[in-house]
Design an enzyme around this catalytic site. Sequence first.
Site, PDB file in Angstrom:
ATOM      1  N   ASP A  58      -1.170 -23.274  -4.918  1.00 15.31           N
ATOM      2  CA  ASP A  58      -1.840 -23.138  -3.633  1.00 15.31           C
ATOM      3  C   ASP A  58      -0.843 -23.373  -2.490  1.00 15.31           C
ATOM      4  OD1 ASP A  58      -4.497 -23.094  -2.117  1.00 15.31           O
ATOM      5  OD2 ASP A  58      -3.708 -25.043  -1.481  1.00 15.31           O
ATOM      6  N   GLU A  84       0.654 -18.787  -4.096  1.00 24.60           N
ATOM      7  CA  GLU A  84      -0.221 -18.205  -3.088  1.00 24.60           C
ATOM      8  C   GLU A  84       0.536 -18.133  -1.756  1.00 24.60           C
ATOM      9  OE1 GLU A  84      -4.297 -19.156  -0.578  1.00 24.60           O
ATOM     10  OE2 GLU A  84      -2.727 -20.639  -0.938  1.00 24.60           O
TER      11      GLU A  84
END
Length: 621
Positions: free
Chosen positions: A339, A368
């Site tokens: 993330d 990400e």
Amino acid sequence: MKKFGCLSLLMLLLITANAQYASLYPTGWFTGMKWNKVQVMVKGEYEGFKKEKVRINYPGVQLQKIHQFENGKYLALDLVIAANAKPGNVRIEFINGAKSHAVQWPLKARRSGIGKNFAQGISSKDFVYLLMPDRFSNGNISNDKVAGYRDTVVNRKDPIKRHGGDLEGVVNKLDYLKDLGVTAIWMTPVLENDMPLESEQAGMMAGYHGYWFTNHYAVDKRLGGDEGYRKMIAAAHARGIKIIQDAVYNHVGIEHWFYKDAPAKDWINQWKDYTNTNHREEAILATNGNTADKKIMLDGWFVPHLPDINQRNPYVANFLIQHALWTVEEFGIDGWRVDTYKYCDEQFLNNINAALEKEFPSITIFGEAVANTVAGSAYFTQNNMQSAFKHNAQGTTDFPLSYAMMEAVNKPAGWTDGVNKLYMTLAQDLLYKAPEKNCIFFDNHDMERFVSVIGEDYNKYKMGMNLLFTMRGIPQLYYGTEVWMKNFKNPNDGMVRLDFSGGFTGDAENKFLASGRNKREQEAFEYVKKLANFRKSSSALQTGKIMQWLPKDGVYIYFRYDQQQTVLTIMNTSDKSRAINLGDYAERTAGFNGSINILNNEKQGRLFSVEPGGSMVLLLQ
């Protein structure tokens, strides 16, 4: 009395191995690891703890150095674990004058089957299913509320509160996922989020999504805890389904000791006044950028209750790297999705990726990076660009391609719009070293749902699924898309994270079963299932090359091919029927007399037409 006094002294000197006198991170380690120099963070319970002496007497484990911090509760122990060290409990003694306490630090044997039974990695052969455990299925209602957590609210009527889904619920639905054709599950984070309700734009929000870590070394008990995670992974592996864990290196929840009781202030990026990140990756990659913008991008916080971690601090970096290594070995996961990748220190990212790949050669990591451009996306992976910093990540969440695929499905063709946007974006694959390692998708937990964005148009749905399962890269489907789940982020993100109907006690309908779906939902499910399972046996779609043709009259065509197979995908985004002549694509169709539609088994010759808004996936014959 003299005898009693001697006994009392002996009691003071007695080492009580069962008492948890201090918390150790990592909570244990493994024999035979390449990472054999382990830095153990020790958190005591009083300010003078750092003055305690430390003693270890265990064959093959050497205490090399002790580090102290400005916060007197902490020590860091540099341990060296010899190649001949045996599994067992390493007794670490903490000595304060006449008093002595010990903490057991498990040294375990390594798992067998690296790259085969676990740490298998995710590739373009896989089909990834993204789910949010709290919203997918509730297998154990007894863990919905757990005493001692700051948030004990469970309210399924409120989209930003906890709903009670858990890992046992995921286990209960593994056969459903296997039938659909899923080969890998990516779940939003499962680590402990012991946070109270926090005030965000949407209102008083819970950490149901999992991105507010408060303890790296514990799986949230409301999801089933460590044992529930082990059971879920074992059950998935038994069905041939891999597990991707969601990592967060960028921030923690404000209740984490990283922030509330940090060893030193520089564990968290500090600002005189609260400073939000600018979210602009261009500030990092631009050769003509400035240091102020870059600092705000990397060190700025997301929101006030998510302190931004300083990965440049070597103790923090060691903590995060060791946690990643420990997690793979402890639980047996297969890959990582990271993330907020673009917000982390760049050298740290390369270091943690390298450490994981050295220990687990088949492991895969995709970060990400919500990038605005293909260059911005490629920058955070192994790429072919002349950039000042070279990232080593294998792949990324391919946002530019995601946006382009959505535009191709949802907008009329223009010079740079619609299918031409997709053609242009894919043409820039030259910037990536391995674009096939990117994760591709239409939506996720942070985006408005695909079915709603396309206006609930089933032709567009089929076109989108055709793209997702035949395009280069690793296809990822957001939970429920296969049964026509829909919604916009109005009034908040919780609206695109609603419960999978049938996963919770009392649900009026069970969308996990054909009997609980309406006609459209069943059509959507069967469509995805057919594509996904065809892809499982298609070498061209799994590992083949891609060749695309310039769109003409709203028609976009590309081929996936290898020595064994050629698959043709056609999109007609115009409002007119369009004729297709395989002879126009002789570079890829020479030697083929026709094709078969993989979705309805209809045979096509070299001349055929595609209806307005229609799409096809054809296996050339």
